[in-house]
Enzyme design. Structure first.
Site, PDB file in Angstrom:
ATOM      1  N   GLY A 105       0.852  -1.187   0.000  1.00 32.71           N
ATOM      2  CA  GLY A 105       0.000   0.000   0.000  1.00 32.71           C
ATOM      3  C   GLY A 105       0.880   1.226   0.000  1.00 32.71           C
ATOM      4  CD  GLN A 161       4.087   5.540   2.500  1.00 35.72           C
ATOM      5  OE1 GLN A 161       3.011   5.007   2.288  1.00 35.72           O
ATOM      6  NE2 GLN A 161       5.206   4.848   2.672  1.00 35.72           N
ATOM      7  CB  CYS A 202       7.354   1.699   6.131  1.00 41.31           C
ATOM      8  SG  CYS A 202       6.583   3.250   5.629  1.00 41.31           S
ATOM      9  CG  LEU A 203       6.889   1.364  -0.149  1.00 42.76           C
ATOM     10  CD1 LEU A 203       5.907   1.854  -1.202  1.00 42.76           C
ATOM     11  CD2 LEU A 203       7.904   0.412  -0.762  1.00 42.76           C
ATOM     12  CG  HIS A 234       1.703   0.297   7.387  1.00 43.36           C
ATOM     13  ND1 HIS A 234       2.865  -0.124   7.983  1.00 43.36           N
ATOM     14  CD2 HIS A 234       2.079   1.242   6.485  1.00 43.36           C
ATOM     15  CE1 HIS A 234       3.888   0.541   7.455  1.00 43.36           C
ATOM     16  NE2 HIS A 234       3.434   1.372   6.529  1.00 43.36           N
ATOM     17  CD  GLU A 235      -0.124   1.840   3.269  1.00 40.41           C
ATOM     18  OE1 GLU A 235       0.248   3.019   3.205  1.00 40.41           O
ATOM     19  OE2 GLU A 235       0.665   0.883   3.199  1.00 40.41           O
ATOM     20  CG  HIS A 246       1.849   6.159   6.161  1.00 38.17           C
ATOM     21  ND1 HIS A 246       3.088   6.588   6.578  1.00 38.17           N
ATOM     22  CD2 HIS A 246       2.045   4.900   5.685  1.00 38.17           C
ATOM     23  CE1 HIS A 246       3.983   5.640   6.359  1.00 38.17           C
ATOM     24  NE2 HIS A 246       3.376   4.596   5.820  1.00 38.17           N
TER      25      HIS A 246
END
Ligand code: ZN
Length: 189
Positions: free
Chosen positions: A48, A53, A101-102, A143-144, A147
């Site tokens: 995701g 991000q 995480c990216l 998680h998303e 953010h």
């Protein structure tokens, strides 16, 4: 267009993101942005990605898992775009999700997640929808959603579970695969 992914330390990742209005969502620039967000997630092999991000403090994220080399053991889930999402936990139970995480290079850690949630959001056209999400996929949605509130997974993890990706693959991945099977058996997805 693939966008640059912001990295931990960039203040945009700590912002409380803004709701998007129907009028803003209808703009061609916003629709292009959503296409770019999806393309960026796919190019980076994320499960995701959230708007901060890629530098935008807006309440938008996307989730999609399909043939994912970063998370080969995650159940597949179709592309879902969430605008102005609200997540409600539907059980008191929690499981430990090994996350990456990216926006955080080479770190993974175990985060407690709710395995059964209700997601209420708008789609990319501003149409409201509701979806119950279970198991591992529910962890990805949480998680998303974090953010959008400036929360990153290490904030929620026990730092003693931190691991590089190489150490994860060598030491923990086999156990995580088994744990994922148990969660999928219990909760579905
Ligand atoms: Zn992330």
């Amino acid at each position: 267009m693939v966008l640059d992914i912001t990295q931990i330390g960039n203040p945009v990742l700590r912002e409380n993101c803004q709701e998007v209005t129907v009028a803003e969502l209808a703009k061609p620039e916003m629709q292009t942005f959503i296409d770019d967000l999806i393309e960026t997630k796919r190019a980076a092999n994320g499960a995701g990605i959230a708007a901060p991000q890629v530098g935008k403090p807006w309440r938008i994220f996307v989730v999609e898992v399909k043939d994912n080399p970063r998370y080969p053991y995650k159940p597949e889930t179709e592309l879902t775009i969430c605008v102005n999402p609200e997540i409600t936990f539907l059980t008191e139970e929690r499981y430990l999700n090994f996350e990456g995480c990216l926006s955080i290079p080479d770190l993974r850690g175990k985060v407690p997640r709710c395995p059964h949630i209700l997601v209420k959001a708008w789609d990319r056209n501003g149409q409201p929808f509701e979806r119950q999400v279970k198991g591992i996929t529910a962890g990805t949605f949480q998680h998303e959603d974090d953010h959008l509130n400036g929360i990153m997974f290490p904030d929620l993890a026990d730092s003693r579970t931190f691991s590089t990706w190489a150490e994860f693959e060598q030491r923990y991945e086999a156990d995580v695969r088994e744990g994922v099977k148990d969660i999928v058996t219990k909760w579905g997805e």
